[in-house]
Motif scaffolding. Structure first.
Motif, PDB file in Angstrom:
ATOM      1  N   LYS A   5       0.833  -1.196   0.000  1.00 55.87           N
ATOM      2  CA  LYS A   5       0.000   0.000   0.000  1.00 55.87           C
ATOM      3  C   LYS A   5       0.872   1.252   0.000  1.00 55.87           C
ATOM      4  O   LYS A   5       2.003   1.241   0.506  1.00 55.87           O
ATOM      5  N   PHE A   6       0.310   2.337  -0.527  1.00 50.91           N
ATOM      6  CA  PHE A   6       1.030   3.607  -0.563  1.00 50.91           C
ATOM      7  C   PHE A   6       0.227   4.704   0.140  1.00 50.91           C
ATOM      8  O   PHE A   6      -0.978   4.814  -0.033  1.00 50.91           O
ATOM      9  N   ALA A   7       0.941   5.490   0.926  1.00 51.26           N
ATOM     10  CA  ALA A   7       0.355   6.635   1.633  1.00 51.26           C
ATOM     11  C   ALA A   7       1.231   7.853   1.378  1.00 51.26           C
ATOM     12  O   ALA A   7       2.386   7.731   0.948  1.00 51.26           O
ATOM     13  N   TYR A   8       0.702   9.024   1.657  1.00 53.63           N
ATOM     14  CA  TYR A   8       1.532  10.228   1.593  1.00 53.63           C
ATOM     15  C   TYR A   8       1.195  11.153   2.757  1.00 53.63           C
ATOM     16  O   TYR A   8       0.088  11.151   3.289  1.00 53.63           O
ATOM     17  N   TRP A   9       2.218  11.884   3.186  1.00 54.26           N
ATOM     18  CA  TRP A   9       2.033  12.913   4.207  1.00 54.26           C
ATOM     19  C   TRP A   9       1.223  14.055   3.617  1.00 54.26           C
ATOM     20  O   TRP A   9       1.580  14.599   2.563  1.00 54.26           O
ATOM     21  N   ILE A  10       0.162  14.449   4.281  1.00 49.23           N
ATOM     22  CA  ILE A  10      -0.578  15.648   3.887  1.00 49.23           C
ATOM     23  C   ILE A  10       0.296  16.871   4.210  1.00 49.23           C
ATOM     24  O   ILE A  10       0.730  17.048   5.354  1.00 49.23           O
ATOM     25  N   PRO A  11       0.565  17.733   3.241  1.00 49.21           N
ATOM     26  CA  PRO A  11       1.357  18.932   3.530  1.00 49.21           C
ATOM     27  C   PRO A  11       0.473  20.058   4.063  1.00 49.21           C
ATOM     28  O   PRO A  11       0.188  21.037   3.361  1.00 49.21           O
ATOM     29  N   ASN A  12       0.048  19.911   5.311  1.00 51.05           N
ATOM     30  CA  ASN A  12      -0.871  20.902   5.891  1.00 51.05           C
ATOM     31  C   ASN A  12      -0.145  21.972   6.700  1.00 51.05           C
ATOM     32  O   ASN A  12      -0.761  22.681   7.479  1.00 51.05           O
ATOM     33  N   LYS A  13       1.165  22.070   6.488  1.00 50.73           N
ATOM     34  CA  LYS A  13       1.980  23.045   7.215  1.00 50.73           C
ATOM     35  C   LYS A  13       2.708  23.931   6.213  1.00 50.73           C
ATOM     36  O   LYS A  13       3.227  23.447   5.209  1.00 50.73           O
ATOM     37  N   SER A  14       2.756  25.227   6.475  1.00 53.06           N
ATOM     38  CA  SER A  14       3.263  26.184   5.489  1.00 53.06           C
ATOM     39  C   SER A  14       4.742  26.016   5.172  1.00 53.06           C
ATOM     40  O   SER A  14       5.215  26.504   4.153  1.00 53.06           O
ATOM     41  N   MET A  37      -4.934  15.542  -3.032  1.00 52.72           N
ATOM     42  CA  MET A  37      -5.630  14.311  -2.673  1.00 52.72           C
ATOM     43  C   MET A  37      -6.384  13.731  -3.864  1.00 52.72           C
ATOM     44  O   MET A  37      -6.409  12.510  -4.063  1.00 52.72           O
ATOM     45  N   GLN A  38      -6.971  14.583  -4.662  1.00 50.53           N
ATOM     46  CA  GLN A  38      -7.667  14.071  -5.841  1.00 50.53           C
ATOM     47  C   GLN A  38      -6.680  13.469  -6.838  1.00 50.53           C
ATOM     48  O   GLN A  38      -6.969  12.450  -7.473  1.00 50.53           O
ATOM     49  N   THR A  39      -5.499  14.070  -6.933  1.00 51.42           N
ATOM     50  CA  THR A  39      -4.441  13.496  -7.767  1.00 51.42           C
ATOM     51  C   THR A  39      -3.986  12.160  -7.203  1.00 51.42           C
ATOM     52  O   THR A  39      -3.837  11.175  -7.940  1.00 51.42           O
ATOM     53  N   ALA A  40      -3.774  12.113  -5.890  1.00 53.96           N
ATOM     54  CA  ALA A  40      -3.300  10.889  -5.243  1.00 53.96           C
ATOM     55  C   ALA A  40      -4.261   9.727  -5.483  1.00 53.96           C
ATOM     56  O   ALA A  40      -3.834   8.590  -5.742  1.00 53.96           O
ATOM     57  N   GLU A  41      -5.555   9.984  -5.380  1.00 49.70           N
ATOM     58  CA  GLU A  41      -6.547   8.931  -5.646  1.00 49.70           C
ATOM     59  C   GLU A  41      -6.417   8.384  -7.064  1.00 49.70           C
ATOM     60  O   GLU A  41      -6.504   7.175  -7.286  1.00 49.70           O
ATOM     61  N   VAL A  43      -3.807   8.290  -9.027  1.00 45.79           N
ATOM     62  CA  VAL A  43      -2.541   7.645  -9.406  1.00 45.79           C
ATOM     63  C   VAL A  43      -2.147   6.493  -8.485  1.00 45.79           C
ATOM     64  O   VAL A  43      -1.037   5.974  -8.600  1.00 45.79           O
ATOM     65  N   GLY A  44      -3.040   6.078  -7.577  1.00 52.20           N
ATOM     66  CA  GLY A  44      -2.779   4.831  -6.887  1.00 52.20           C
ATOM     67  C   GLY A  44      -2.458   4.867  -5.412  1.00 52.20           C
ATOM     68  O   GLY A  44      -2.140   3.827  -4.820  1.00 52.20           O
ATOM     69  N   PHE A  45      -2.553   6.017  -4.774  1.00 55.31           N
ATOM     70  CA  PHE A  45      -2.352   6.068  -3.324  1.00 55.31           C
ATOM     71  C   PHE A  45      -3.622   5.599  -2.615  1.00 55.31           C
ATOM     72  O   PHE A  45      -4.729   5.974  -2.991  1.00 55.31           O
ATOM     73  N   THR A  76     -13.457  13.382  -2.083  1.00 57.63           N
ATOM     74  CA  THR A  76     -12.707  12.175  -2.420  1.00 57.63           C
ATOM     75  C   THR A  76     -13.632  10.971  -2.351  1.00 57.63           C
ATOM     76  O   THR A  76     -14.712  11.035  -1.769  1.00 57.63           O
ATOM     77  N   GLU A  77     -13.169   9.850  -2.915  1.00 54.80           N
ATOM     78  CA  GLU A  77     -14.028   8.669  -2.993  1.00 54.80           C
ATOM     79  C   GLU A  77     -13.379   7.394  -2.484  1.00 54.80           C
ATOM     80  O   GLU A  77     -14.074   6.480  -2.049  1.00 54.80           O
ATOM     81  N   LYS A  78     -12.050   7.286  -2.524  1.00 55.14           N
ATOM     82  CA  LYS A  78     -11.401   6.005  -2.250  1.00 55.14           C
ATOM     83  C   LYS A  78     -10.362   6.054  -1.137  1.00 55.14           C
ATOM     84  O   LYS A  78     -10.185   5.066  -0.422  1.00 55.14           O
TER      85      LYS A  78
END
Length: 349
Positions: A5-14, A37-41, A43-45, A76-78
């Motif tokens: 599985k693949f995850a990514y850190w949300i860049p919620n910090k400036s 997030m829409q891009t990540a969905e 492309v497979g995250f 988002t959906e997935k």
């Protein structure tokens, strides 16, 4: 063997994910994170991790994780949304309710990352007691026990050292029990993961270091009659050539925010934190992400990820310098290579 599985850190910090003055094409706002997030969905995250920080090292701005996740849930959906929570700053019954709501909003895509805490000022600054290292993990374990009971039992009564619950209901229950993630390198962290967590996050490390952690936590979990899944953090730099990627890494380190790195180093040592023995160049990416070795061409990074899978890692948590393009590049170039290599490895095995 199931797919990695693949995850990514949300860049919620400036300031992005780096204590470096190097320019970053990364937007920390809601609109930016909506795009990512829409891009990540696409492309497979499969997962996204929302970090939480309340007192910041260099005065940067940060969006709170649960409210941000709730907003992104509607577009988002997935993807599964993992929100970080600090026991000691939150009451478990309220968090149980919030995460259950998020699970309903997302039709079963909520998860939680329990952060026992290493930053003393975040607790004392809000007038909360600062506990010794192992006590923070004891509190986290009780926090998780309360969550689980509220999510599964009609009424919860709990008598612990840190939390008392008296015939408390929780309705509606989550669509499914949200997975519980946690990190930490200490003995207390590993024992807690073995007893109560579903996933054990490991910060950047060598293959040998990761393997040692996996074997230790697996053995501890087996004594409890449980199984735990494993996630590894890694900062990704993919370029057309290995030398280009390594040069970007050198540029990040050469442009380190020395004051911020020193401040961070002092804080984690004071707290006996998981990065207490990290070198300066590792602290620039404050989850030791460079150590994992996800730097090079798409082919080299994919091969490294397969090595991680082969030692027992189930999920790779990624971070990037330029989210505007690199999240998509990773999904379009690296993930397909990983899937191809997975099939080859499965055939050979």
């Amino acid at each position: 063997m199931s797919e990695l599985k693949f995850a990514y850190w949300i860049p919620n910090k400036s300031s992005g994910l780096l204590l470096s003055k190097i320019p970053q094409r990364t937007d920390w706002t809601f609109q930016g994170n909506k795009r990512y997030m829409q891009t990540a969905e696409k492309v497979g995250f499969e997962y996204a991790l929302f970090p939480a920080r309340y007192f910041n090292a260099i005065g940067e701005e940060q969006l709170e994780p649960i409210t941000l996740a709730s907003a992104l849930a509607s577009v988002t959906e997935k993807i599964t949304l993992i929100t970080a929570v600090h026991p000691g700053l939150h009451h478990p019954a309220i968090i149980a309710k919030m995460v259950a709501n998020l699970d309903h909003i997302t039709e079963g895509r909520a998860a939680i990352n329990i952060v026992s805490g290493w930053y003393k000022q975040e607790f004392t600054g809000f007038g909360e007691p600062w506990l010794d290292h192992d006590e923070r993990y004891r509190r986290s374990e009780e926090f998780i026990e309360v969550l689980k009971q509220l999510w599964t039992e009609e009424r919860t009564t709990y008598k612990g050292d840190f939390y008392r619950i008296n015939e408390a209901p929780l309705k509606p229950k989550p669509k499914r029990k949200p997975p519980i993630f946690q990190g930490g390198n200490s003995k207390a962290a590993k024992e807690m993961a073995a007893r109560v967590s579903d996933w054990y996050f490991m910060n950047g490390n060598t293959l040998e270091g990761f393997q040692s952690q996996i074997e230790e936590v697996k053995a501890l979990a087996a004594k409890e009659g449980r199984e735990v899944k494993f996630a590894a953090n890694g900062f990704v730099i993919v370029r057309d050539t290995e030398e280009e990627a390594l040069q970007v890494l050198r540029d990040i380190i050469d442009n380190a925010d020395e004051q911020a790195v020193k401040s961070f180093q002092e804080k984690v040592k004071q707290a006996q934190g998981m990065w207490s023995n990290s070198k300066k160049e590792d602290l620039i990416q404050y989850n030791d992400g460079f150590k994992t070795g996800l730097v090079g061409t798409a082919e080299q990074v994919a091969e490294r990820i397969i090595e991680l899978k082969q030692i027992g890692i189930d999920l790779v948590l990624t971070g990037f310098l330029h989210y505007e393009e690199e999240l998509q590049v990773f999904g379009e170039k690296v993930i397909p290579l990983v899937r191809k290599l997975e099939k080859q490895v499965n055939v050979l095995s």
